[in-house]
Design a protein around this motif. Structure first.
Motif, PDB file in Angstrom:
ATOM      1  N   MET A 147       0.821  -1.203   0.000  1.00 53.64           N
ATOM      2  CA  MET A 147       0.000   0.000   0.000  1.00 53.64           C
ATOM      3  C   MET A 147       0.859   1.259   0.000  1.00 53.64           C
ATOM      4  SD  MET A 147      -3.058  -0.672  -0.255  1.00 53.64           S
ATOM      5  CE  MET A 147      -4.628  -0.706   0.465  1.00 53.64           C
ATOM      6  N   LYS A 148       2.035   1.157   0.610  1.00 55.02           N
ATOM      7  CA  LYS A 148       2.912   2.319   0.669  1.00 55.02           C
ATOM      8  C   LYS A 148       3.379   2.721  -0.737  1.00 55.02           C
ATOM      9  CE  LYS A 148       7.015   3.924   3.093  1.00 55.02           C
ATOM     10  NZ  LYS A 148       8.073   3.555   4.021  1.00 55.02           N
ATOM     11  N   VAL A 149       3.723   1.721  -1.564  1.00 52.37           N
ATOM     12  CA  VAL A 149       4.175   2.005  -2.934  1.00 52.37           C
ATOM     13  C   VAL A 149       3.034   2.607  -3.749  1.00 52.37           C
ATOM     14  CG1 VAL A 149       5.049   0.966  -5.044  1.00 52.37           C
ATOM     15  CG2 VAL A 149       5.919   0.197  -2.845  1.00 52.37           C
ATOM     16  N   LEU A 150       1.838   2.066  -3.597  1.00 49.02           N
ATOM     17  CA  LEU A 150       0.673   2.611  -4.296  1.00 49.02           C
ATOM     18  C   LEU A 150       0.412   4.051  -3.867  1.00 49.02           C
ATOM     19  CD1 LEU A 150      -1.746   2.207  -6.179  1.00 49.02           C
ATOM     20  CD2 LEU A 150      -3.014   1.345  -4.211  1.00 49.02           C
ATOM     21  N   GLY A 151       0.584   4.329  -2.591  1.00 46.67           N
ATOM     22  CA  GLY A 151       0.403   5.686  -2.087  1.00 46.67           C
ATOM     23  C   GLY A 151       1.386   6.660  -2.698  1.00 46.67           C
ATOM     24  N   ILE A 152       2.638   6.249  -2.812  1.00 51.74           N
ATOM     25  CA  ILE A 152       3.659   7.115  -3.410  1.00 51.74           C
ATOM     26  C   ILE A 152       3.345   7.365  -4.883  1.00 51.74           C
ATOM     27  CG2 ILE A 152       6.102   7.232  -4.054  1.00 51.74           C
ATOM     28  CD1 ILE A 152       6.669   5.731  -1.409  1.00 51.74           C
ATOM     29  N   ILE A 153       2.909   6.318  -5.583  1.00 56.35           N
ATOM     30  CA  ILE A 153       2.535   6.477  -6.992  1.00 56.35           C
ATOM     31  C   ILE A 153       1.367   7.450  -7.130  1.00 56.35           C
ATOM     32  CG2 ILE A 153       1.561   5.267  -8.995  1.00 56.35           C
ATOM     33  CD1 ILE A 153       3.253   2.831  -8.125  1.00 56.35           C
ATOM     34  N   LEU A 154       0.377   7.347  -6.244  1.00 50.41           N
ATOM     35  CA  LEU A 154      -0.770   8.254  -6.297  1.00 50.41           C
ATOM     36  C   LEU A 154      -0.369   9.692  -5.983  1.00 50.41           C
ATOM     37  CD1 LEU A 154      -3.631   6.133  -4.700  1.00 50.41           C
ATOM     38  CD2 LEU A 154      -3.369   6.806  -7.083  1.00 50.41           C
ATOM     39  N   ILE A 155       0.565   9.880  -5.066  1.00 50.69           N
ATOM     40  CA  ILE A 155       1.034  11.233  -4.757  1.00 50.69           C
ATOM     41  C   ILE A 155       1.697  11.848  -5.984  1.00 50.69           C
ATOM     42  CG2 ILE A 155       2.703  12.567  -3.407  1.00 50.69           C
ATOM     43  CD1 ILE A 155       2.160  10.586  -1.097  1.00 50.69           C
ATOM     44  N   ILE A 156       2.569  11.090  -6.631  1.00 47.59           N
ATOM     45  CA  ILE A 156       3.247  11.589  -7.835  1.00 47.59           C
ATOM     46  C   ILE A 156       2.237  11.874  -8.946  1.00 47.59           C
ATOM     47  CG2 ILE A 156       4.885  10.959  -9.653  1.00 47.59           C
ATOM     48  CD1 ILE A 156       6.426   9.401  -7.450  1.00 47.59           C
ATOM     49  N   ALA A 157       1.278  10.962  -9.133  1.00 44.70           N
ATOM     50  CA  ALA A 157       0.261  11.165 -10.167  1.00 44.70           C
ATOM     51  C   ALA A 157      -0.601  12.384  -9.860  1.00 44.70           C
ATOM     52  CB  ALA A 157      -0.611   9.920 -10.302  1.00 44.70           C
ATOM     53  N   GLY A 158      -0.940  12.579  -8.594  1.00 42.04           N
ATOM     54  CA  GLY A 158      -1.748  13.736  -8.211  1.00 42.04           C
ATOM     55  C   GLY A 158      -1.041  15.045  -8.470  1.00 42.04           C
ATOM     56  N   ILE A 159       0.253  15.103  -8.143  1.00 40.96           N
ATOM     57  CA  ILE A 159       1.023  16.319  -8.398  1.00 40.96           C
ATOM     58  C   ILE A 159       1.130  16.568  -9.903  1.00 40.96           C
ATOM     59  CG2 ILE A 159       3.322  17.353  -8.202  1.00 40.96           C
ATOM     60  CD1 ILE A 159       3.516  15.918  -5.452  1.00 40.96           C
ATOM     61  N   ALA A 160       1.340  15.502 -10.673  1.00 40.59           N
ATOM     62  CA  ALA A 160       1.411  15.644 -12.132  1.00 40.59           C
ATOM     63  C   ALA A 160       0.075  16.131 -12.693  1.00 40.59           C
ATOM     64  CB  ALA A 160       1.808  14.318 -12.774  1.00 40.59           C
ATOM     65  N   MET A 161      -1.036  15.642 -12.140  1.00 38.57           N
ATOM     66  CA  MET A 161      -2.354  16.079 -12.606  1.00 38.57           C
ATOM     67  C   MET A 161      -2.603  17.552 -12.301  1.00 38.57           C
ATOM     68  SD  MET A 161      -4.756  12.819 -11.682  1.00 38.57           S
ATOM     69  CE  MET A 161      -6.277  13.576 -12.220  1.00 38.57           C
ATOM     70  N   ILE A 162      -2.034  18.040 -11.191  1.00 40.29           N
ATOM     71  CA  ILE A 162      -2.194  19.452 -10.853  1.00 40.29           C
ATOM     72  C   ILE A 162      -1.369  20.314 -11.808  1.00 40.29           C
ATOM     73  CG2 ILE A 162      -1.689  21.202  -9.099  1.00 40.29           C
ATOM     74  CD1 ILE A 162      -2.387  19.044  -6.995  1.00 40.29           C
ATOM     75  N   LEU A 163      -0.152  19.884 -12.096  1.00 42.05           N
ATOM     76  CA  LEU A 163       0.734  20.671 -12.954  1.00 42.05           C
ATOM     77  C   LEU A 163       0.351  20.581 -14.427  1.00 42.05           C
ATOM     78  CD1 LEU A 163       4.161  19.826 -11.302  1.00 42.05           C
ATOM     79  CD2 LEU A 163       2.781  21.891 -11.011  1.00 42.05           C
ATOM     80  N   ILE A 164      -0.026  19.380 -14.883  1.00 36.73           N
ATOM     81  CA  ILE A 164      -0.394  19.163 -16.281  1.00 36.73           C
ATOM     82  C   ILE A 164      -1.905  18.962 -16.303  1.00 36.73           C
ATOM     83  CG2 ILE A 164      -0.064  17.714 -18.310  1.00 36.73           C
ATOM     84  CD1 ILE A 164       2.594  16.810 -16.964  1.00 36.73           C
ATOM     85  N   ARG A 165      -2.622  19.919 -16.798  1.00 39.01           N
ATOM     86  CA  ARG A 165      -4.087  19.899 -16.691  1.00 39.01           C
ATOM     87  C   ARG A 165      -4.775  19.109 -17.780  1.00 39.01           C
ATOM     88  NH1 ARG A 165      -5.041  25.831 -14.232  1.00 39.01           N
ATOM     89  NH2 ARG A 165      -3.516  25.521 -12.595  1.00 39.01           N
ATOM     90  N   GLY A 166      -4.028  18.462 -18.644  1.00 38.09           N
ATOM     91  CA  GLY A 166      -4.609  17.657 -19.706  1.00 38.09           C
ATOM     92  C   GLY A 166      -3.626  17.509 -20.846  1.00 38.09           C
ATOM     93  N   PHE A 167      -4.085  16.903 -21.922  1.00 40.28           N
ATOM     94  CA  PHE A 167      -3.235  16.736 -23.093  1.00 40.28           C
ATOM     95  C   PHE A 167      -4.102  16.708 -24.337  1.00 40.28           C
ATOM     96  CE2 PHE A 167      -4.179  12.657 -21.249  1.00 40.28           C
ATOM     97  CZ  PHE A 167      -4.565  11.874 -22.315  1.00 40.28           C
ATOM     98  N   SER A 168      -3.460  16.935 -25.466  1.00 40.32           N
ATOM     99  CA  SER A 168      -4.152  16.993 -26.743  1.00 40.32           C
ATOM    100  C   SER A 168      -3.856  15.729 -27.540  1.00 40.32           C
ATOM    101  CB  SER A 168      -3.689  18.223 -27.522  1.00 40.32           C
ATOM    102  OG  SER A 168      -4.356  18.296 -28.753  1.00 40.32           O
ATOM    103  N   VAL A 169      -4.894  15.186 -28.166  1.00 38.99           N
ATOM    104  CA  VAL A 169      -4.760  13.985 -28.978  1.00 38.99           C
ATOM    105  C   VAL A 169      -5.249  14.310 -30.383  1.00 38.99           C
ATOM    106  CG1 VAL A 169      -5.508  11.606 -29.263  1.00 38.99           C
ATOM    107  CG2 VAL A 169      -5.186  12.523 -26.982  1.00 38.99           C
ATOM    108  N   GLN A 170      -4.477  13.896 -31.375  1.00 43.75           N
ATOM    109  CA  GLN A 170      -4.877  14.156 -32.763  1.00 43.75           C
ATOM    110  C   GLN A 170      -5.611  12.926 -33.302  1.00 43.75           C
ATOM    111  OE1 GLN A 170      -1.702  14.892 -35.562  1.00 43.75           O
ATOM    112  NE2 GLN A 170      -2.983  16.317 -36.684  1.00 43.75           N
ATOM    113  N   THR A 171      -6.829  13.145 -33.795  1.00 36.55           N
ATOM    114  CA  THR A 171      -7.617  12.063 -34.369  1.00 36.55           C
ATOM    115  C   THR A 171      -7.846  12.336 -35.845  1.00 36.55           C
ATOM    116  OG1 THR A 171      -9.686  13.150 -33.781  1.00 36.55           O
ATOM    117  CG2 THR A 171      -8.809  11.581 -32.200  1.00 36.55           C
ATOM    118  N   GLU A 172      -8.065  11.285 -36.590  1.00 41.27           N
ATOM    119  CA  GLU A 172      -8.303  11.416 -38.022  1.00 41.27           C
ATOM    120  C   GLU A 172      -9.738  10.958 -38.314  1.00 41.27           C
ATOM    121  OE1 GLU A 172      -6.371   9.452 -41.925  1.00 41.27           O
ATOM    122  OE2 GLU A 172      -4.962  10.393 -40.528  1.00 41.27           O
ATOM    123  N   LYS A 173     -10.496  11.822 -38.983  1.00 43.97           N
ATOM    124  CA  LYS A 173     -11.901  11.547 -39.268  1.00 43.97           C
ATOM    125  C   LYS A 173     -12.098  11.499 -40.777  1.00 43.97           C
ATOM    126  CE  LYS A 173     -16.449  13.439 -38.244  1.00 43.97           C
ATOM    127  NZ  LYS A 173     -17.165  14.553 -37.615  1.00 43.97           N
TER     128      LYS A 173
END
Length: 70
Positions: free
Chosen positions: A1-27
């Motif tokens: 659980m400790k490793v999962l917690g550390i991963i979630l902390i890093i992911a949470g900080i990344a989500m705060i700093l990077i608010r999303g991403f752009s994906v190119q689709t072909e239609k």
């Protein structure tokens, strides 16, 4: 659980700093026999800032609760 917690902390900080991403689709616009016309579109995939905070807080709770059991 400790490793999962550390991963979630890093992911949470990344989500705060990077608010999303752009994906190119072909239609496909027109398809007439051998002639095909495609259109490229950029789509934004984002999440609210508070979601990153919630993920980070859950990670901190997991790390703290993991220490108490040891």
């Amino acid at each position: 659980m400790k490793v999962l917690g550390i991963i979630l902390i890093i992911a949470g900080i990344a989500m705060i700093l990077i608010r999303g991403f752009s994906v190119q689709t072909e239609k496909k616009v027109v398809d007439i026999g051998p002639v095909e016309i495609n259109k490229k579109e950029n789509r934004w995939i984002g999440w609210p800032t508070y979601a990153g905070g919630i993920v980070a807080i859950v990670g901190v709770v997991l790390v703290v609760s993991g220490r108490r059991k040891d």
